[in-house]
Design an enzyme around this catalytic site. Structure first.
Site, PDB file in Angstrom:
ATOM      1  N   GLN A  72      47.915 -42.417 -70.347  1.00  0.00           N
ATOM      2  CA  GLN A  72      46.961 -43.337 -69.699  1.00  0.00           C
ATOM      3  C   GLN A  72      45.605 -43.358 -70.373  1.00  0.00           C
ATOM      4  OE1 GLN A  72      47.461 -45.637 -67.619  1.00  0.00           O
ATOM      5  NE2 GLN A  72      49.584 -45.104 -67.209  1.00  0.00           N
ATOM      6  N   HIS A  83      52.284 -37.196 -63.740  1.00  0.00           N
ATOM      7  CA  HIS A  83      53.385 -38.162 -63.740  1.00  0.00           C
ATOM      8  C   HIS A  83      54.681 -37.340 -63.793  1.00  0.00           C
ATOM      9  CE1 HIS A  83      56.044 -41.253 -65.507  1.00  0.00           C
ATOM     10  NE2 HIS A  83      55.143 -42.149 -65.175  1.00  0.00           N
ATOM     11  N   LYS A 134      51.804 -48.399 -74.166  1.00  0.00           N
ATOM     12  CA  LYS A 134      50.563 -48.358 -73.377  1.00  0.00           C
ATOM     13  C   LYS A 134      49.341 -48.430 -74.297  1.00  0.00           C
ATOM     14  CE  LYS A 134      52.739 -45.556 -69.833  1.00  0.00           C
ATOM     15  NZ  LYS A 134      53.014 -46.369 -68.642  1.00  0.00           N
ATOM     16  N   CYS A 189      55.651 -42.951 -60.072  1.00  0.00           N
ATOM     17  CA  CYS A 189      56.226 -41.745 -60.680  1.00  0.00           C
ATOM     18  C   CYS A 189      55.310 -40.535 -60.505  1.00  0.00           C
ATOM     19  CB  CYS A 189      56.510 -41.953 -62.169  1.00  0.00           C
ATOM     20  SG  CYS A 189      57.632 -43.275 -62.519  1.00  0.00           S
TER      21      CYS A 189
HETATM   22  N1  PLP Z   1      52.548 -40.006 -68.353  1.00  0.00           N
HETATM   23  C1  PLP Z   1      51.773 -40.869 -67.692  1.00  0.00           C
HETATM   24  C2  PLP Z   1      50.433 -40.422 -67.197  1.00  0.00           C
HETATM   25  C3  PLP Z   1      52.199 -42.175 -67.474  1.00  0.00           C
HETATM   26  O1  PLP Z   1      51.432 -43.036 -66.817  1.00  0.00           O
HETATM   27  C4  PLP Z   1      53.485 -42.556 -67.952  1.00  0.00           C
HETATM   28  C5  PLP Z   1      54.002 -43.907 -67.694  1.00  0.00           C
HETATM   29  O2  PLP Z   1      53.574 -44.606 -66.815  1.00  0.00           O
HETATM   30  C6  PLP Z   1      54.239 -41.616 -68.650  1.00  0.00           C
HETATM   31  C7  PLP Z   1      53.746 -40.351 -68.821  1.00  0.00           C
HETATM   32  C8  PLP Z   1      55.594 -41.947 -69.171  1.00  0.00           C
HETATM   33  O3  PLP Z   1      55.541 -42.932 -70.143  1.00  0.00           O
HETATM   34  P1  PLP Z   1      56.894 -43.575 -70.715  1.00  0.00           P
HETATM   35  O4  PLP Z   1      57.625 -44.100 -69.520  1.00  0.00           O
HETATM   36  O5  PLP Z   1      56.422 -44.659 -71.612  1.00  0.00           O
HETATM   37  O6  PLP Z   1      57.630 -42.512 -71.415  1.00  0.00           O
END
Ligand code: PLP
Length: 412
Positions: A206, A126, A229, A369
């Protein structure tokens, strides 16, 4: 509540769904939990309890309410430590989400690195576990290396040996891909990192909705995730780190709440975790998250895993049978969670989401992302359905019907 004892009667997602006020509308088929999961009753209760009975600032307060707030906040830290099987509460740092946890690590642990040191990432990351390291690399002359992925969208661990060198200081990988749903086989990663003295950070964003985490069994050094999440509130997250490592790290942000003494010229910082929690923390959200993690710990995860796998099997099988649908991710249920991304011939991911929304099916579409990953797949984004413990067969059926109708309409 589906507790361990109740599990003998089997896992009833329909019963669990009733614990989620956000899912009361039966016309809603919420398949977007990978973006944000819904919250169970007990989290609302914890938030309400704090706001009414204990709303005050934490740490330095001398009145009853401030003490109650501090106790609840510290209690949430202990709940998170239990969820993670951490060695101590003091290893749990409250952040504002996974992104802020990884930025904290990059800006703090990163300062202990020197030009020429290396960080091993992967093409599956991500952006939250990519761009902070890019910034660090540009500032400090650090070299980023990348693990490739297999054609089905898993980390290609066979490349570990060739990508990890003696200069590697950190391996920072996703625990579960937010696009392909592939779960990382952590043991070989940790073994390879240890062989060169590197530390390991997992981005657990995730993974956390699919079972409590055991950082000791995983053998990693840092673990980052977001509260929203994991059935908790937005605006809070956690960076877990081994105490000995956190103790060597400088603060990322400075200010109130994290100092021992301050003069006009300098400041002495508190030990972790408060060293990393400058300013008023997300108190209510942390307390809500503690309640969510506690709730999760009481569930029967074997039964939930079976339930999610059954829904994911239907989802994958149904999508695979629709002409013009391409699934991005492994089909073997032992290697993945219920995060299912797919592309449709002649229909953009955004349009899939808009059309399915008309049928009450909540999906997400785009690059999720993870743009570099889509370059490897040679796809311009994907639609993504994600299964959580409260989903039921009708949610999957509604999605499959919608996708089939869309495919039919474009075919003819
Ligand atoms: N890492 C992963 C694998 C994600 O799916 C996400 C969000 O979708 C994030 C990091 C970032 O999470 P946040 O936007 O809650 O900081």
């Amino acid at each position: 509540m589906i507790t361990k004892s109740a599990s003998r009667a089997g896992f009833a997602a329909g019963t669990v769904k009733r614990l989620f006020p956000g899912l009361a509308d039966r016309r809603l088929h919420y398949l977007d939990s990978a973006a944000t999961a819904q919250m169970p009753d007990c989290v609302f209760e914890a938030l309400r309890g704090f706001e009414i009975e204990a709303r005050a600032n934490v740490h330095e307060g001398l009145h009853r309410r401030a003490r109650a707030a501090t106790e609840a906040y510290n209690g949430a830290r202990a709940q998170a430590a239990r969820f993670l099987n951490a060695y101590s509460d003091q290893e749990v740092v409250f952040t504002y989400g996974a992104t802020s946890a990884i930025n904290l690590l990059a800006h703090s642990f990163g300062t202990l690195m020197v030009a020429g040191d290396e960080i091993l990432l992967s093409v599956l990351e991500h952006h939250s576990n990519l761009t902070p390291w890019q910034t660090l690399a540009a500032q400090r002359g650090i070299v980023l290396r990348f693990l490739p992925m297999t054609p089905e969208g898993r980390l290609d661990l066979e490349a570990l040996e060739s990508r990890i060198t003696d200069r590697c200081r950190l391996v920072a990988l996703t625990h579960c891909s937010n696009v392909t749903g592939a779960v990382t086989d952590v043991a070989p990663v940790v073994a390879a990192a240890r062989s060169v003295g590197a530390k390991v950070m997992l981005d657990g964003a995730q993974h956390v909705a699919h079972s409590p985490v055991d950082v000791r069994a995983l053998g990693v050094d840092f673990y980052a995730f977001s509260g929203h999440k994991a059935f908790g509130p937005t605006g809070v997250g956690i960076l877990w780190g081994r105490a000995a490592l956190l103790a060597t790290m400088p603060p990322f942000m400075t200010g109130g709440q994290m100092v021992e003494t301050v003069t006009l010229g300098s400041a002495r910082f508190r030990p972790p975790p408060r060293r990393f929690e400058a300013g008023t923390p997300p108190i209510a959200a942390a307390i809500g998250l503690g309640a969510a993690l506690d709730w999760m710990q009481g569930l029967d995860w074997n039964a939930i895993r079976e339930h999610e796998a059954r829904l994911t099997r239907s989802l994958l099988g149904g999508l695979a049978s629709i002409k013009g649908v391409r699934i991005l991710g492994p089909l073997d249920l032992r290697l993945r969670t219920g995060v299912v991304s797919f592309c449709m011939e002649h229909v953009s991911p955004e349009e899939v989401c808009i059309q399915l929304d008309r049928k009450g099916v909540a999906l997400r579409g785009g690059y999720h992302c993870a743009q570099p990953l889509f370059e490897v797949f040679r796809a311009r984004g994907a639609a993504r359905a994600s299964v959580a413990l409260y989903n039921v067969d009708v949610d999957v059926d509604a999605l499959l019907e919608g996708v089939q109708e869309l495919a039919n309409s474009r075919a003819g």
